[in-house]
Design an enzyme around this catalytic site. Structure first.
Site, PDB file in Angstrom:
ATOM      1  N   HIS A  72       0.934  -1.379   0.115  1.00 18.04           N
ATOM      2  CA  HIS A  72       0.127   0.133  -0.191  1.00 18.04           C
ATOM      3  C   HIS A  72       0.849   1.430   0.106  1.00 18.04           C
ATOM      4  CE1 HIS A  72      -3.885  -2.202   1.036  1.00 18.04           C
ATOM      5  NE2 HIS A  72      -3.050  -2.985   1.457  1.00 18.04           N
ATOM      6  N   ASN A 145     -10.187  -3.029   2.346  1.00 14.86           N
ATOM      7  CA  ASN A 145      -9.851  -2.963   1.081  1.00 14.86           C
ATOM      8  C   ASN A 145     -11.344  -2.753   0.119  1.00 14.86           C
ATOM      9  OD1 ASN A 145      -7.116  -3.418   1.221  1.00 14.86           O
ATOM     10  ND2 ASN A 145      -7.312  -5.722   1.258  1.00 14.86           N
ATOM     11  N   HIS A 336      -3.675   0.774  12.325  1.00 13.14           N
ATOM     12  CA  HIS A 336      -3.485  -0.397  12.982  1.00 13.14           C
ATOM     13  C   HIS A 336      -4.870  -1.079  13.247  1.00 13.14           C
ATOM     14  CE1 HIS A 336      -2.157  -3.678  15.695  1.00 13.14           C
ATOM     15  NE2 HIS A 336      -2.281  -2.922  16.578  1.00 13.14           N
TER      16      HIS A 336
END
Ligand code: HDD
Length: 665
Positions: A72, A145, A336
């Site tokens: 990414h 995603n 995270h």
């Protein structure tokens, strides 16, 4: 745009500086008299050590790159706000979902996965969709995603998957592509990739813009309410703008014509006040129903079909402000999956469990130490106190002698609190078992949902999937890998695999390979079945010459929020309107539709114009013309090709005209 009452915006302001109009200084505040010449002995002599200004400037420059994200790396972000649709306390304690109208500042970073920081954006790839909610209870990160499942079931294989898809190590080729031997070698040797590979070969992997794609949390999480009742949960983002994808030929060309296509669109639309919106929805399975389904709900390679487990909408996110500084905000933001708030917990999904280690770990190398939470973009908007101290770049000045728990000198503060006072309590799931390295048999059906995905597509979408396989496998040099892929995907659909085999020069799948049984199709996974006709923010090119009169057309397009750009053979003004581009600086792949209202005397310009029209036609986009000799013969009566300006708007609104024949995808 300025947000009122946005705590994150207020916080960032304290760290934001404007250099315009200020005297130049060193980093230590010393005003400077000269910034163009090093301090030397004589005008032609050596530079001397004493030149602190040179050394500071050069040292800073030498150190100004940080490692890019290992995956990414290429991304773009924006600020916004999330507003809750109601009170969701029946399913989760999360405060930010607890009241209708409650607003929470957010930052979103969209990304591609495989390419490096400078790579093109319209490549075939999964897109990242990571959201940080700056809630009153601390930061909550939803790191998702644009595809609802994943390639692998266990995080221990993540380094292998990524090594396989990244450029090959001996020559670092190809950049940002999965169309090469090592990726497909991984696919054929890891059958769990079958379902995700189908999505990856579909139009989902070439979105038109970040505004027009869905987002998914992918992993199974847990919602817990104040009574301790739990639901397994999957997160979804639904774009209010609807979904749209590029066609593959167009995607490849845009990668060269405008490698920044997606970030430019996001930035420009936000600047223009056309704020992208996404609704947050969840699918819920009560804790007691964990084993009720034909698939394992902890398996990240499976969807929960929306027709089986409906969505519940929880709120809407609006992206309404661009960053002031890309590096400080978009590059330094650190997500995270383990950043949760009370009411949101984890499941034993083995991919999620591994992710819980990886994200903080990667920030340590990327951002250079354990204090990255102090960077302005990462700071929570609520207070934070603990006994963690020191480390590179520490900014907080913690007063006092005490930096340890169980102290008497400070009344044992900072102190923990009960759950009723906002303390995070992990869901007390009872677990028994032996320590093993094994996959659950309930994870072993790799093909049923891959076939379900195939059966859920429209014929046009199926054709695109076959074309994508032929492109990708066509680039694979090792014939055995091509053949293995054809055999593997014959289990999904034999007829599909046979077509691919023929086009990539390998033998048809072995007769012994059995196609899996059908599941009921899920319309929700098709893009075309869910299309919304839309005009707002579409971009139209109009080719004009000095005789063109397109004022009315421009007016009606602009009334609908369409962005109009005028293109001609040269720059300057025509009929009091500025020409935005020439036929050389513009390109048809950058427009959603084209209207030709010109006829040039120069044959070369006319040929260029013909190329524009051909390309627009080939990519199924709206095409209108009034003055171009010869076009009638080529495009007469084709769907979405019109000669009257008012019909043009309708053709544009309907999206792509895939019913056109003789076009190339
Ligand atoms: Fe990941 C970044 C999404 C599996 C390890 N991941 C990263 C980003 C997104 C995702 C959107 C970019 C965040 C940003 O914009 O800064 N990742 C996912 C999804 C997954 C997934 C939806 C499947 C459910 N990821 C996954 C696994 C692992 C990682 C299995 C490792 C065990 N991901 C990382 C990472 C990254 C990352 C190495 C690289 C940069 C970063 O974290 O901040 O930790």
């Amino acid at each position: 745009m300025e947000n009122n009452n946005n705590k994150k915006v207020d916080q960032l302001k304290q760290f934001t500086t404007k250099d315009e109009g200020q005297p130049l200084t060193t980093n230590h505040g010393l005003k400077l008299t000269n910034d163009e010449h090093s301090l030397t002995i004589g005008e032609r002599g050596p530079t001397i050590m004493e030149d602190f200004h040179f050394r500071e400037k050069m040292t800073h420059f030498d150190h100004e790159r940080i490692p890019e994200r290992v995956v990414h790396a290429r991304g773009s972000g924006a600020h916004g706000v999330f507003e809750s649709y109601g009170d969701a306390s029946d399913i989760t304690m999360a405060h930010f979902l607890g009241e209708k109208g409650r607003q929470t500042p957010v930052f979103v970073r969209f990304s591609t996965v495989a390419g490096s920081r400078g790579s093109a954006e319209t490549v075939r790839d999964v897109r990242g969709f990571a959201t940080k909610f700056y809630t009153e209870e601390g930061n909550y990160d939803l790191v998702g995603n644009n595809i609802p499942i994943f390639f692998i079931q266990d995080a221990i294989k993540f380094p292998d998957l990524i090594h396989a898809v990244k450029p090959e190590p001996h020559n670092e080729i190809p950049q940002a592509q999965s169309a090469h031997d090592t990726f497909w070698d991984f696919v054929v040797n890891n059958e769990e990739t079958a379902h995700m590979t189908m999505w990856h070969m579909s139009d989902r992997a070439i979105p038109k813009s970040y505004r027009q794609m869905e987002g998914f949390g992918v992993n199974t999480f847990r919602f817990v309410n104040a009574n301790g009742e739990a639901h397994f949960v999957k997160f979804h983002w639904k774009p209010v703008q609807g979904m749209e994808s590029l066609v593959w030929d167009e995607a490849q060309k845009i990668a060269g014509k405008d490698p920044d296509f997606h970030r430019r669109d996001l930035f420009d639309q936000i600047e223009a006040g056309n704020y992208p919106e996404y609704e947050l929805a969840v699918q819920l399975i009560p804790q007691e129903e964990e084993f009720k389904f034909d698939f394992d709900i902890l398996d990240p390679t499976k969807i929960w079909p929306e027709e089986l487990i409906p969505l519940r909408k929880l709120g809407k996110m609006t992206l309404n402000r661009n960053v002031d500084n890309f590096f400080a905000e978009t590059e330094q933001i650190a997500f995270h999956v383990g950043h949760v708030v009370p009411g949101i917990d984890f499941s034993n999904d083995p991919l999620l469990q591994g992710r819980l280690f990886s994200y903080t770990d990667t920030q340590l190398i990327r951002l250079g130490g354990p204090n990255f939470h102090e960077l302005p973009i990462n700071r929570p908007v609520c207070p934070f106190h603990n006994n963690q101290r020191d480390g590179y770049g520490r900014m907080t000045i913690n007063k006092g002698r005490v930096a340890y728990g169980r102290n008497g000198l400070q009344n044992d503060t900072p102190h923990v609190v009960d759950q009723k006072d906002g303390g995070y309590a992990h869901y007390q799931e009872k677990i028994e078992g032996r320590k093993v390295r094994a996959r659950s048999v309930s994870f072993e059906d790799f093909y049923s949902q891959a076939r379900q995905f195939w059966l859920s597509q429209t014929p046009v979408e199926q054709e695109h999937i076959i074309d994508a396989f032929c492109f990708e496998l066509g680039k694979v040099e090792t014939i055995e890998i091509r053949k293995a892929a054809v055999d593997m995907f014959a289990r999904v659909d034999r007829a599909m695999a046979e077509q691919i085999a023929q086009r990539i020069g390998v033998s048809a799948p072995d007769a012994s390979i059995e196609q899996v049984a059908d599941l009921p199709p899920s319309d929700a996974v098709s893009i075309l079945k869910n299309q919304v006709p839309i005009l707002k923010a579409k971009k139209v090119g109009i080719i004009v010459d000095t005789n063109s009169n397109v004022d009315d057309l421009i007016q009606s397009l602009e009334n609908e929020g369409v962005i109009v750009e005028l293109i001609s053979d040269k720059q300057g003004m025509i009929n009091n309107r500025e020409i935005n581009h020439t036929l050389d600086t513009a390109d048809p792949v950058l427009y959603d539709g084209l209207f030709v209202a010109a006829s040039f005397t120069d044959v070369v310009q006319n040929r260029k114009m013909q190329r524009f029209a051909d390309e627009i036609f080939n990519h199924y986009k709206a095409l209108g013309y009034i003055a171009f000799e010869g076009m009638d013969k080529l495009y007469a009566n084709a769907p979405g090709v019109v000669t009257a300006p008012d019909e043009f708007i309708n053709a544009l609104k309907m999206g792509r005209h895939f019913d056109r024949t003789d076009a190339t995808g």
